[in-house]
Structure formats: C-alpha cells, structure tokens
Design a protein around this motif. Sequence first.
Motif, PDB file in Angstrom:
ATOM      1  N   SER A   1      21.137  20.225  67.142  1.00  0.00           N
ATOM      2  CA  SER A   1      22.320  20.044  68.003  1.00  0.00           C
ATOM      3  C   SER A   1      22.564  18.568  68.277  1.00  0.00           C
ATOM      4  CB  SER A   1      22.124  20.783  69.331  1.00  0.00           C
ATOM      5  OG  SER A   1      21.077  20.172  70.083  1.00  0.00           O
ATOM      6  N   ASN A   2      23.772  18.251  68.764  1.00  0.00           N
ATOM      7  CA  ASN A   2      24.133  16.871  69.095  1.00  0.00           C
ATOM      8  C   ASN A   2      23.264  16.327  70.229  1.00  0.00           C
ATOM      9  OD1 ASN A   2      26.141  16.743  67.161  1.00  0.00           O
ATOM     10  ND2 ASN A   2      27.731  17.487  68.553  1.00  0.00           N
ATOM     11  N   ALA A   3      22.945  17.172  71.201  1.00  0.00           N
ATOM     12  CA  ALA A   3      22.112  16.733  72.333  1.00  0.00           C
ATOM     13  C   ALA A   3      20.720  16.328  71.853  1.00  0.00           C
ATOM     14  CB  ALA A   3      22.009  17.852  73.368  1.00  0.00           C
ATOM     15  N   GLU A   4      20.175  17.068  70.919  1.00  0.00           N
ATOM     16  CA  GLU A   4      18.857  16.736  70.385  1.00  0.00           C
ATOM     17  C   GLU A   4      18.898  15.433  69.584  1.00  0.00           C
ATOM     18  OE1 GLU A   4      16.935  21.209  69.770  1.00  0.00           O
ATOM     19  OE2 GLU A   4      18.285  20.383  68.256  1.00  0.00           O
ATOM     20  N   VAL A   5      20.002  15.209  68.855  1.00  0.00           N
ATOM     21  CA  VAL A   5      20.166  13.957  68.116  1.00  0.00           C
ATOM     22  C   VAL A   5      20.197  12.771  69.077  1.00  0.00           C
ATOM     23  CG1 VAL A   5      21.785  12.619  66.723  1.00  0.00           C
ATOM     24  CG2 VAL A   5      21.301  14.985  66.117  1.00  0.00           C
ATOM     25  N   VAL A   6      20.911  12.914  70.183  1.00  0.00           N
ATOM     26  CA  VAL A   6      21.004  11.831  71.179  1.00  0.00           C
ATOM     27  C   VAL A   6      19.634  11.542  71.784  1.00  0.00           C
ATOM     28  CG1 VAL A   6      21.950  11.209  73.436  1.00  0.00           C
ATOM     29  CG2 VAL A   6      23.435  12.239  71.708  1.00  0.00           C
ATOM     30  N   ILE A   7      18.859  12.567  72.072  1.00  0.00           N
ATOM     31  CA  ILE A   7      17.517  12.375  72.651  1.00  0.00           C
ATOM     32  C   ILE A   7      16.621  11.613  71.674  1.00  0.00           C
ATOM     33  CG2 ILE A   7      15.411  13.560  73.371  1.00  0.00           C
ATOM     34  CD1 ILE A   7      17.224  15.790  74.505  1.00  0.00           C
ATOM     35  N   ILE A   8      16.647  12.011  70.412  1.00  0.00           N
ATOM     36  CA  ILE A   8      15.832  11.327  69.402  1.00  0.00           C
ATOM     37  C   ILE A   8      16.274   9.866  69.274  1.00  0.00           C
ATOM     38  CG2 ILE A   8      15.215  11.250  66.955  1.00  0.00           C
ATOM     39  CD1 ILE A   8      15.605  14.300  66.898  1.00  0.00           C
ATOM     40  N   ALA A   9      17.595   9.633  69.266  1.00  0.00           N
ATOM     41  CA  ALA A   9      18.121   8.268  69.165  1.00  0.00           C
ATOM     42  C   ALA A   9      17.665   7.409  70.346  1.00  0.00           C
ATOM     43  CB  ALA A   9      19.644   8.287  69.091  1.00  0.00           C
ATOM     44  N   CYS A  10      17.647   7.965  71.539  1.00  0.00           N
ATOM     45  CA  CYS A  10      17.217   7.211  72.731  1.00  0.00           C
ATOM     46  C   CYS A  10      15.735   6.833  72.635  1.00  0.00           C
ATOM     47  CB  CYS A  10      17.475   8.025  73.997  1.00  0.00           C
ATOM     48  SG  CYS A  10      19.223   8.199  74.413  1.00  0.00           S
ATOM     49  N   ILE A  11      14.913   7.743  72.113  1.00  0.00           N
ATOM     50  CA  ILE A  11      13.485   7.452  71.944  1.00  0.00           C
ATOM     51  C   ILE A  11      13.296   6.291  70.970  1.00  0.00           C
ATOM     52  CG2 ILE A  11      11.297   8.355  71.068  1.00  0.00           C
ATOM     53  CD1 ILE A  11      12.198  11.131  72.090  1.00  0.00           C
TER      54      ILE A  11
END
Length: 784
Positions: free
Chosen positions: A193-203
């Motif tokens: 999902s897009n939310a999971e992509v954003v979380i990975i990008a923030c890490i």
Amino acid sequence: MDRPMGMTSDDRRIHWKNYYKSLFLLAYQSFGVVYGDLSTSPLYVYRSAFSGKLSHYQDEETIFGVCSLILWTFTLIPLLKYVIIVLSANDNGEGGPFALYSLLCRHAKFSLLPNQQAADEELSTYYRHGHMPGNVINSPLKRFLEKHKRLRTCLLLVVLFAASMVIGDGILTPAISVLSSISGLQVRAEKLSNAEVVIIACIVLVGLFALQHRGTQRVAFLFAPIVIIWLLCIGVIGLYNIIHWNPTIYRALSPYYIIKFFRRTEKDGWLSLGGVLLCITGTEAMFADLGHFTDSSIKVAFVSVIYPCLVLQYMGQAAFLSKNFSVVPISFYKSIPEPVFWPVFVLATLAAIVASQAIISGTFSIIKQCHALGCFPRIKIVHTSRWIYGQIYIPEINWILMVLCLAVTIGFHDTTLIGNAYGIACVIVMFVTTWLMALVIIFVWQKHVLLALLFLISFGSIEAVYFSSSVMKVPQGGWAPLVLSFVIMVIMYVWHYGTRRKYQFDLQNKVSMKWILTLGPSLGIVRVPGIGLIYTELVTGVPAIFSHFITNLPAFHQVLVFVCMKSVQVPYVPMDERCLIGRIGPRAYRMYRCIVRYGYKDVRKDDDNFENQLVMSIAKFIQMEAEETSSGSYDISPEGRMAVIQTSEMSVSGLIMKEADENTGDSTIVRSSKSETLRSLQSLYEQESPSVSQRMQVRFELLEAEYMDPQVREELMALVEAKRAGVAYIMGHSYIKARRSSSFLKKFVINVAYSFLRKNCRGPAVALNIPHISLIEVGMIYYV
C-alpha cells in the motif's frame, strides 16, 4: 592550472602526476556527492512529461519531439551554461548564488556588509587574477546601481531568495528521490500500500541524514561506486534499446522535431515542459557543491561519464516508447531487459537514495556562506575533512532538514506533487543564477554589455519558458518551495537587518577619541595588571561598552586590545594577511586594535594559541612602528594606521616565547590578581574543567643582552608583564529593542523576530571559543 616554473623535468613530471591524481580522485568523489540527483532523472522524466494531456498523443513523432526537447535542454543548460560558462565564474573555487554575489560586491560597491574598510581591497584574494582595482570600468550602469541603496537591497533579497530555494531543494530532493525509489516496489509487489511505502521511505530518510556526520568525503567514497555503476548500467541499457527497438531515434538530435512537436501539441506540449524540466534537476548542485571539489574535477566527471550515459539512456528509453506507447507511466522499468531487471532495480533504489546527498551537501555550503556574510544566525560548523577545505557538516541544519523532509514525504505522499514543487524550485534558482551571471560578465569579467545580454536572452528565455509552464502547477504542490523559501528568506533578512542596525548603533555611539585623550594615560581609572581583550564589531573608534564598563566599574587592565573578528567577501584570507594591528591613542595609553579577517570559506579553528599569537603580533607591531617612526614614514595620528602582521614570520627581536615550567607556577593561566584565595579558586576550576588546564601554557621573556630602543623595551616589558598577569575577555551582552517612535513592523522585526533568533542561536562567546573562566560580559540595551 598554470605550468609550474623553475622546476626540473622530474619535478614537473611528479607535479603533474600529483595534480592528475588529485583531479581524478575528486572527480571520482563528485559522482557520489554532486551527480546523484542528475543521474536518477531518467526514472521519472518521461512519466512526468506524459502525465497530463500529452498522454493523448501516443505516436512516434511525439516521442521523438519529447526526446529532442530533453536532449537539447540537457545540452544547453547543464553542459553549455553550467559546465562551460558558469563554473568558470567561481569565486576562487567556491560556487552558488552567494559566490556570484560576493564577486559582484568586490568589483562594484553593492555590498551591505557594515564593517568593510579600504584595507580589505589590498588582500591578494580580493580581485581575480589579472584584475587590479585600477582597471575597474566606471560604467553608467555601475554608477546607477551603486547610487541607489534600494537596488542594492533588492539584489541582496534576490540572492537570499535563490539561496532559500537551494535550501528548500535540500528538503524536497531527498523526499522525491527516496519516495520514488521505494515506490518502484509496487511494480512487482502490487499488494504494497501507499502508506507502507511512505513508512519505508521515512525510515530510509532517517538513516540517510544520520550518515551525514560521517562527512562528505566518507559519504562520497561510499556512494560514488553506486552512481558510477548505475550510470554505466543505464548507458548500456539505453544503447541496447536503441539498437533493439528503434535505431532511427538518432534523428531526435535534430531540433526540427521540437518545432514539429509544438506545432502539433500547442498548449498541451507547453504544459508538458514541467515534466521535461526534471531532466536537469540537480544541475545547480554542480555549482553549489563546487566548494567541496574543484571546477576541473566536476567538468571531467560530467563530460566523460554523466553526459554520454544519460544521453544514451534518454534516447534508448524514447526508442523503446516509440514501439510501446502504452507503458509510458512505467517506461523506465519496462525498458529494462527481463534478465537484469532485479539488479537494475536494486541499483536504481540505491542511486535514488544517493541523489539526495548532492543537495544536502550543497545546502551546507550555501548556509555556511550565508552565515559568514552575516545573513544567517550563528550555528556550529564542523569541517569533516583535513585535506579538502570546503567539506563541512552542520548538525542543527541536518536535523531540521530531516524533520522538514519527513513532513513533506508524509504530507504529500505523492511523487507527482513533490515533482511539481521540485521543478519550480530548480528553475527559479537557475533563473536567478542567469541574472547574476549576466552582471558578473559586465562587472567582473568586464565584457561588453551586449555579451551579457546575449547570455541573459539565450539562457534566460529558455528558463522563462520552463518557469511559465511550471508556475501553472503551483496549486498542485508547487506552493511548497515558495512557502519554504519565503520563511527561510525572512529568517535570513531579519538576521541581516538586525545585525546591521546593531552595528549602526555602535557606530553612532562610539566613544570619541577626543574624550579618550582628555582622560590621560590612566584613562581616569585604576589600571590593574593584565590584558583586557574587548570584542567589538567596530574597525575604527572605541565601542560604547568600554565607557559603559568603566562608568560602573572604574578599573581596567594595563593593556587594552580592541579585537574585531570580521568577515570579508572573499572565499579565504591568506594567513599572512589575516591580522591587522594598530594603536589607539599615544604610546603611554597601552591601547591597541586587532582586526582578524576571515573569508566565508575559512575555517575558524578553536585555537588555544590565540592569546599568544596576539601578544607576538602586538610586539612585532611595536617594533615595526618604532622603525617606521624613526624613518619618518609612520602616521602618528590618534587612531594611527593598521599594519598587516604576517603570522608565518612571528620572530620578534629580543622577545622569546617558550613553554612554561609548571614548577614555577608562571603560566598564561594566572589571573590578574596575585591573591592566594583566587589562585586556589582557579586551581579548583581547572580540576573541574580539563579543557582549561590542557591549554598550551607558555611564557614570554624579554632578553636583556639585545640592544633595543628604551621606549620599545619599556612597552614590550609592559606587554609581557600584562600577559603573565593574565588575559580577560570583555564582551557586550546586548539587548536590542526598537525605539518607541518606530513603526509597528520594525518593532515586530527587532523586538520579536530578531530577539527570538538571538536567543535560540549560539552565543558569540561560544562561537568564538572564549574560555568561560576569563569572560566578562557587559550588559547594554541598544535602542535601534
């Protein structure tokens, strides 16, 4: 590089071998720092260009037109404008908008720095090689700009705005690079999902900013191989696609396809320019990051690897699209041959992470220049390389960038919106650079105005067309860099304005020399043993804090030195030209002035030896003054004249400096009072503060055998005795307020905004590395 003279053939061979070794080493490092962003543009350029109504034109002619636009834009802006022209306008190796502004201020009276003096123009780095102040052309345009202060203020605001945009890029680039790379996972992992992509990008972003303290050089060695392999890989893939899909793509090199493209697409083609613009994002980093490398190394890297590899990739991707119109949104990944997809995907992800490194390093360089030229609050600057002069790390800025970058990533969570913002920021910085460069051609290079107009029209018109297309996307994310840049520019201008107003107050309220002379040698107060270093921004006169101090406490040290640490609009000041020493009043007053000049690229080291160097400089000045006075060539006015003291030749006849013997108790740490109580208190402080006790302890001795003028000997003896008694640092602890009659805006700027910045930045004593035990602060209220 000039050919080395006066060398044997073997020496020349070794010299050139070392030069080329250094050149290629820096060129290698530049891949990991400068070119990460530029080299990852193929990931999203075609997708962005066809994201609007241009997607309805799915035919070979349109593909050829977009490819031709990309190739010519990439050739005219990065190669012709920056590599061939703009990099040659570097300020002794420093780049960016402030470097161009600094050049202009030295060759025309555009500067708004307050404490400049005529002696600064005698610096060997002040003018370009082959240029002397007598060669300045006093043109009507130059006189017009120098006459109107508002125009000079507008020029500064434009430069601050460009610098703010570069800092804004430092927030947007990591966001779009990392988010776009992680989004590539969704091509194969469709359930992500897009939310999971954003979380990975923030890490990933947190890890990237956490690496910055390792220094540009170490990060460059870590990232450079990734970018080089990535570039060679996409270059080979591009060549494969050209041969396999459409060898006739070479015809896109003709600008005729650009004309055909606009004839057919009209407004839709114009709106697509915002996507085409992304092929040159990161170009400004070549100039902004120049202080980390050299112009030659950046040119070598661009011409030999960057340009050919990216041209092959853009042509190869267009060749693939000309036969596969339906896969434009994922054209890059679809154009990769199936057997090498996953290795290239991993490389693409790593290269996209590296892309943000370029602008982070550029942001550090820009902020350091702003800080040195009085346009940014005091911050901690860490020099991360012992060998490369300009490589720095700024902890506070690094973490602020990280927080804002995370906010943008979470807030937008869409690479299209971030791309709209990024394109506007890049084209504005390029446009400002073009205007500044036109002024440099006139005032620094002293070329004809028509040549500057040709440069301005040629490149300014191209950038204006791209800007007109990008500005249509302001509601769709393009507002972000404008808001960020406005806030940053306000902070910089408020600091600059408040600093100038404080200096003007000091200038208007300085103690008159006539009043000093009427007090007599004792200044009407008790002169106690020791040296008093009074820090001031004034380069002439006695600051108001001096009279304020002796009014409340009528005692002062037997030797007074008014110290001014100031910035000059040059990248660096040679060590032998850094220190100016002069006398205030007659010899019996024992009052001196010391001006220490730094360039905006200079390293202000935490030097424990400053006190000792200062004493030796004053002693050398005393001897120089006596020699010149005896020959009748010295100015004996109350202010005297300032003399440049070369720190590399600090030998003073009759005066020696040697390490103090701990057993004798005679060291530089001894305070002005000889009482046992204060000595025991000092000993306790030294035990609690190891940094104080570890400072180099020396003592000065005046040799008896050497012949010397009696007055000179007496003055040197007084200086040595004062140094033995101890050194105290006197600084103003200022509270700046606007006058009651001031306007509401001025009251808000001074009483609220500037006061907030002063309270939340590093204190002047900390910035100057003044030992706390020796510091005396004098409270004063400045009504400006």
